[in-house]
Design a protein around this motif. Structure first.
Motif, mmCIF file in Angstrom:
data_model
loop_
_atom_site.group_PDB
_atom_site.id
_atom_site.type_symbol
_atom_site.label_atom_id
_atom_site.label_comp_id
_atom_site.label_asym_id
_atom_site.label_seq_id
_atom_site.Cartn_x
_atom_site.Cartn_y
_atom_site.Cartn_z
ATOM 1 N N VAL A 21 0.799 -1.227 0.000
ATOM 2 C CA VAL A 21 0.000 0.000 0.000
ATOM 3 C C VAL A 21 0.833 1.279 0.000
ATOM 4 N N LEU A 22 2.148 1.154 -0.102
ATOM 5 C CA LEU A 22 2.989 2.341 0.001
ATOM 6 C C LEU A 22 2.738 3.333 -1.137
ATOM 7 N N ASP A 23 2.527 2.851 -2.345
ATOM 8 C CA ASP A 23 2.241 3.759 -3.463
ATOM 9 C C ASP A 23 1.014 4.620 -3.173
ATOM 10 N N VAL A 24 -0.068 3.980 -2.784
ATOM 11 C CA VAL A 24 -1.302 4.722 -2.540
ATOM 12 C C VAL A 24 -1.151 5.634 -1.323
ATOM 13 N N ALA A 25 -0.392 5.207 -0.328
ATOM 14 C CA ALA A 25 -0.173 6.049 0.849
ATOM 15 C C ALA A 25 0.603 7.310 0.481
ATOM 16 N N VAL A 26 1.637 7.166 -0.332
ATOM 17 C CA VAL A 26 2.427 8.325 -0.761
ATOM 18 C C VAL A 26 1.572 9.256 -1.618
ATOM 19 N N LEU A 27 0.821 8.706 -2.538
ATOM 20 C CA LEU A 27 -0.050 9.536 -3.370
ATOM 21 C C LEU A 27 -1.072 10.284 -2.508
ATOM 22 N N ALA A 28 -1.612 9.609 -1.507
ATOM 23 C CA ALA A 28 -2.604 10.245 -0.628
ATOM 24 C C ALA A 28 -1.986 11.396 0.156
ATOM 25 N N VAL A 29 -0.784 11.206 0.649
ATOM 26 C CA VAL A 29 -0.091 12.273 1.387
ATOM 27 C C VAL A 29 0.151 13.464 0.471
ATOM 28 N N LEU A 30 0.526 13.192 -0.774
ATOM 29 C CA LEU A 30 0.830 14.280 -1.704
ATOM 30 C C LEU A 30 -0.426 14.947 -2.253
ATOM 31 N N ARG A 31 -1.573 14.278 -2.178
ATOM 32 C CA ARG A 31 -2.811 14.941 -2.596
ATOM 33 C C ARG A 31 -3.112 16.097 -1.650
ATOM 34 N N GLU B 240 -0.835 17.856 0.176
ATOM 35 C CA GLU B 240 0.152 18.928 0.089
ATOM 36 C C GLU B 240 1.444 18.379 -0.505
ATOM 37 N N ASP B 241 2.106 19.173 -1.363
ATOM 38 C CA ASP B 241 3.408 18.803 -1.903
ATOM 39 C C ASP B 241 4.374 18.563 -0.744
ATOM 40 N N GLY B 242 5.420 17.814 -1.008
ATOM 41 C CA GLY B 242 6.392 17.572 0.051
ATOM 42 C C GLY B 242 7.707 17.048 -0.490
ATOM 43 N N TYR B 243 8.742 17.154 0.341
ATOM 44 C CA TYR B 243 10.047 16.587 0.006
ATOM 45 C C TYR B 243 10.202 15.270 0.764
ATOM 46 N N GLY B 244 11.188 14.495 0.376
ATOM 47 C CA GLY B 244 11.342 13.125 0.850
ATOM 48 C C GLY B 244 11.135 12.902 2.330
ATOM 49 N N TYR B 245 11.976 13.512 3.166
ATOM 50 C CA TYR B 245 11.872 13.223 4.595
ATOM 51 C C TYR B 245 10.546 13.717 5.173
ATOM 52 N N GLU B 246 10.049 14.815 4.667
ATOM 53 C CA GLU B 246 8.758 15.334 5.136
ATOM 54 C C GLU B 246 7.633 14.331 4.833
ATOM 55 N N TYR C 230 10.989 18.849 -4.093
ATOM 56 C CA TYR C 230 9.599 18.632 -3.698
ATOM 57 C C TYR C 230 8.898 17.809 -4.768
ATOM 58 N N TYR C 231 7.966 16.987 -4.318
ATOM 59 C CA TYR C 231 7.135 16.205 -5.213
ATOM 60 C C TYR C 231 5.702 16.693 -5.107
ATOM 61 N N ALA C 232 5.008 16.649 -6.242
ATOM 62 C CA ALA C 232 3.610 17.079 -6.299
ATOM 63 C C ALA C 232 2.822 16.052 -7.104
ATOM 64 N N LEU C 233 1.601 15.843 -6.697
ATOM 65 C CA LEU C 233 0.696 14.968 -7.427
ATOM 66 C C LEU C 233 0.228 15.692 -8.680
ATOM 67 N N ASN C 234 0.342 15.049 -9.827
ATOM 68 C CA ASN C 234 -0.161 15.651 -11.068
ATOM 69 C C ASN C 234 -1.475 14.969 -11.458
#
Length: 117
Positions: free
Chosen positions: A10-20, A22-28, A74-78
């Motif tokens: 579930v890590l992919d969906v968890a990361v996408l959900a976090v980025l939905r 707010e944008d964030g950088y790795g450790y954040e 920073y990463y952002a959901l597109n």
């Protein structure tokens, strides 16, 4: 129960959900996942997931200068990532309902046979 295998799934969906949210950088992103209750998530796993999601076209990235250290990526959901997240949420919802029903039926069956769950 060892949650490491569940987390991998579930890590992919968890990361996408976090980025939905707010944008964030790795450790954040790692910190936000841990704050959400995924305490076993590893830094390397998240960084690898970010690279893979970016390469797959689900994330965009940008660099922000930092006053106290190196620049942060920073990463952002597109739009593609948002669609992917929506699809994964639908799959997760179906799967989790099926598991909940299965486990509830198992608990009910053990209650009627006198076995302890």
């Amino acid at each position: 129960m060892d949650t490491t295998q569940l987390l991998k799934g579930v890590l992919d969906v968890a990361v996408l959900a976090v980025l939905r949210r707010e944008d964030g950088y790795g450790y954040e992103i790692v910190r936000r996942l841990r704050d959400a209750g995924l305490g076993d998530v590893g830094d390397a796993s998240v960084y690898g997931t970010l690279r893979r999601l970016y390469a797959a076209g689900s994330l965009s990235s940008y660099v922000v200068p930092s006053d106290g250290g190196p620049h942060r990526k920073y990463y952002a959901l597109n739009a593609q990532g948002a669609r992917s997240l929506d699809e994964q949420i639908a799959s997760w919802t179906t799967f989790s309902h099926a598991m909940t029903d299965l486990l509830a039926a198992t608990r009910s069956a053990s209650d009627t046979t006198g076995e302890k769950s």
